[in-house]
Motif scaffolding. Structure first.
Motif, PDB file in Angstrom:
ATOM      1  N   MET A  36     -17.939 -18.685   0.629  1.00 60.01           N
ATOM      2  CA  MET A  36     -18.470 -17.745   1.613  1.00 60.01           C
ATOM      3  C   MET A  36     -17.403 -16.704   1.933  1.00 60.01           C
ATOM      4  O   MET A  36     -16.277 -17.055   2.287  1.00 60.01           O
ATOM      5  N   ASN A  37     -17.753 -15.450   1.757  1.00 61.31           N
ATOM      6  CA  ASN A  37     -16.816 -14.370   2.041  1.00 61.31           C
ATOM      7  C   ASN A  37     -16.903 -14.016   3.532  1.00 61.31           C
ATOM      8  O   ASN A  37     -17.866 -13.392   3.991  1.00 61.31           O
ATOM      9  N   TRP A  38     -15.875 -14.395   4.274  1.00 57.01           N
ATOM     10  CA  TRP A  38     -15.894 -14.178   5.724  1.00 57.01           C
ATOM     11  C   TRP A  38     -15.806 -12.702   6.090  1.00 57.01           C
ATOM     12  O   TRP A  38     -16.274 -12.293   7.164  1.00 57.01           O
ATOM     13  N   THR A  39     -15.227 -11.904   5.204  1.00 48.71           N
ATOM     14  CA  THR A  39     -15.153 -10.461   5.465  1.00 48.71           C
ATOM     15  C   THR A  39     -16.546  -9.872   5.591  1.00 48.71           C
ATOM     16  O   THR A  39     -16.799  -9.015   6.456  1.00 48.71           O
ATOM     17  N   TYR A  40     -17.467 -10.316   4.740  1.00 44.02           N
ATOM     18  CA  TYR A  40     -18.845  -9.832   4.804  1.00 44.02           C
ATOM     19  C   TYR A  40     -19.477 -10.147   6.157  1.00 44.02           C
ATOM     20  O   TYR A  40     -20.174  -9.306   6.744  1.00 44.02           O
ATOM     21  N   LEU A  41     -19.240 -11.358   6.635  1.00 42.07           N
ATOM     22  CA  LEU A  41     -19.832 -11.765   7.910  1.00 42.07           C
ATOM     23  C   LEU A  41     -19.236 -10.987   9.078  1.00 42.07           C
ATOM     24  O   LEU A  41     -19.949 -10.629  10.024  1.00 42.07           O
ATOM     25  N   ILE A  42     -17.951 -10.713   8.995  1.00 40.56           N
ATOM     26  CA  ILE A  42     -17.288  -9.928  10.047  1.00 40.56           C
ATOM     27  C   ILE A  42     -17.848  -8.510  10.063  1.00 40.56           C
ATOM     28  O   ILE A  42     -18.059  -7.919  11.138  1.00 40.56           O
ATOM     29  N   ILE A  43     -18.097  -7.942   8.873  1.00 39.48           N
ATOM     30  CA  ILE A  43     -18.661  -6.593   8.787  1.00 39.48           C
ATOM     31  C   ILE A  43     -20.024  -6.542   9.476  1.00 39.48           C
ATOM     32  O   ILE A  43     -20.317  -5.623  10.255  1.00 39.48           O
ATOM     33  N   ILE A  44     -20.865  -7.526   9.209  1.00 44.63           N
ATOM     34  CA  ILE A  44     -22.208  -7.554   9.803  1.00 44.63           C
ATOM     35  C   ILE A  44     -22.126  -7.775  11.308  1.00 44.63           C
ATOM     36  O   ILE A  44     -22.839  -7.127  12.090  1.00 44.63           O
ATOM     37  N   VAL A  80     -25.012  -6.933   1.723  1.00 44.05           N
ATOM     38  CA  VAL A  80     -24.206  -6.906   2.955  1.00 44.05           C
ATOM     39  C   VAL A  80     -24.189  -5.493   3.536  1.00 44.05           C
ATOM     40  O   VAL A  80     -24.382  -5.309   4.746  1.00 44.05           O
ATOM     41  N   ALA A  81     -23.974  -4.503   2.671  1.00 45.62           N
ATOM     42  CA  ALA A  81     -23.968  -3.112   3.130  1.00 45.62           C
ATOM     43  C   ALA A  81     -25.328  -2.728   3.705  1.00 45.62           C
ATOM     44  O   ALA A  81     -25.417  -2.088   4.756  1.00 45.62           O
ATOM     45  N   GLY A  82     -26.406  -3.134   3.014  1.00 42.57           N
ATOM     46  CA  GLY A  82     -27.747  -2.806   3.483  1.00 42.57           C
ATOM     47  C   GLY A  82     -28.051  -3.412   4.839  1.00 42.57           C
ATOM     48  O   GLY A  82     -28.589  -2.741   5.727  1.00 42.57           O
ATOM     49  N   ILE A  83     -27.704  -4.689   5.022  1.00 41.16           N
ATOM     50  CA  ILE A  83     -27.957  -5.358   6.294  1.00 41.16           C
ATOM     51  C   ILE A  83     -27.070  -4.774   7.394  1.00 41.16           C
ATOM     52  O   ILE A  83     -27.521  -4.563   8.525  1.00 41.16           O
TER      53      ILE A  83
END
Length: 244
Positions: free
Chosen positions: A1-9, A133-136
């Motif tokens: 799981m890429n935590w950076t993606y979750l932080i971005i969202i 991730v970018a779309g969401i």
């Protein structure tokens, strides 16, 4: 799981919700064009990345059935959220100031939970996850902005507004973590997530196409600026293909 993606969202959701809390006067045209851009980008990502993946793994008939189910599930959910996913505010009139907070937040949170499930899925297309991730994240900005705009018209205490925003910002990342952990422990669960991803595709198609035709414009017309916003979103989605 890429935590950076979750932080971005999480940050995108928090940032979108802070806009109406910090600025009481927002030009309504900004949200219209922002919605058009984010809706077009989400639509492009869904068609270019998610749809081929699901059709390849499930086959046309099964994928189509679950996509249809997701489309109409979203129709049902917006009876509670009143279409805040695609920018509808439905603010109360002068004589009706009461806002039913619970069904609004619950309906939007179920949608947000669904959004997070595809983030925990393992895609064959390596560009699918970062594009999604970018779309969401783009979609979260106007979504949270609309939610907090409506909540503020309910005359809620600032502490409660912050609590609603933070909890809402955590829903999608939490959903992604749950989906990832369950999928990592079981191949059956990982395969089952495909059906949920197909349903989320249906929901995304409903939301994004509704934004195209509505998103607050008078008589639902396509103004020049709105068309440009849509074109920019689609163009950016197409650019994600060069990283394959």
């Amino acid at each position: 799981m890429n935590w950076t993606y979750l932080i971005i969202i999480f940050a995108a959701t928090l940032g979108g919700g802070l806009i109406p809390m910090l600025s009481r006067k927002i030009n309504p045209n900004y949200s219209i064009y922002l919605l058009a851009f984010t809706g077009a980008f989400l639509f492009g990502i869904t068609i270019l990345h998610l749809l081929p993946e699901v059709y390849h793994e499930l086959g046309g008939h099964f994928a189509g059935i679950y996509i249809l189910a997701g489309f109409f599930l979203q129709v049902f959910l917006q009876q509670f959220s009143h279409g805040m996913e695609h920018g509808h505010t439905h603010l109360p009139g002068e004589q009706h100031t009461h806002i039913a907070v619970t069904p609004l937040v619950l309906g939007l949170s179920v949608h947000a939970f669904m959004e997070g499930i595809p983030l925990g899925f393992h895609y064959e297309d390596k560009t699918a996850l970062p594009s999604l991730v970018a779309g969401i994240a783009f979609h979260k900005v106007p979504e949270a902005l609309t939610l907090m705009t409506v909540m503020m018209h309910g005359h809620l205490q600032k502490k409660k507004l912050w609590r609603i925003l933070i909890i809402f910002a955590c829903v999608t990342p939490a959903s992604a973590i749950i989906a990832h952990q369950l999928g990592a422990d079981s191949q059956w669960v990982q395969h089952s997530l495909l059906y949920i991803v197909a349903m989320v595709i249906g929901a995304f198609l409903h939301i994004s196409t509704t934004i195209f035709y509505e998103s607050g414009t008078k008589h639902h017309e396509l103004s020049t600026r709105k068309v440009l916003s849509i074109a920019l979103g689609i163009g950016l989605a197409i650019l994600t293909l060069i990283f394959e």
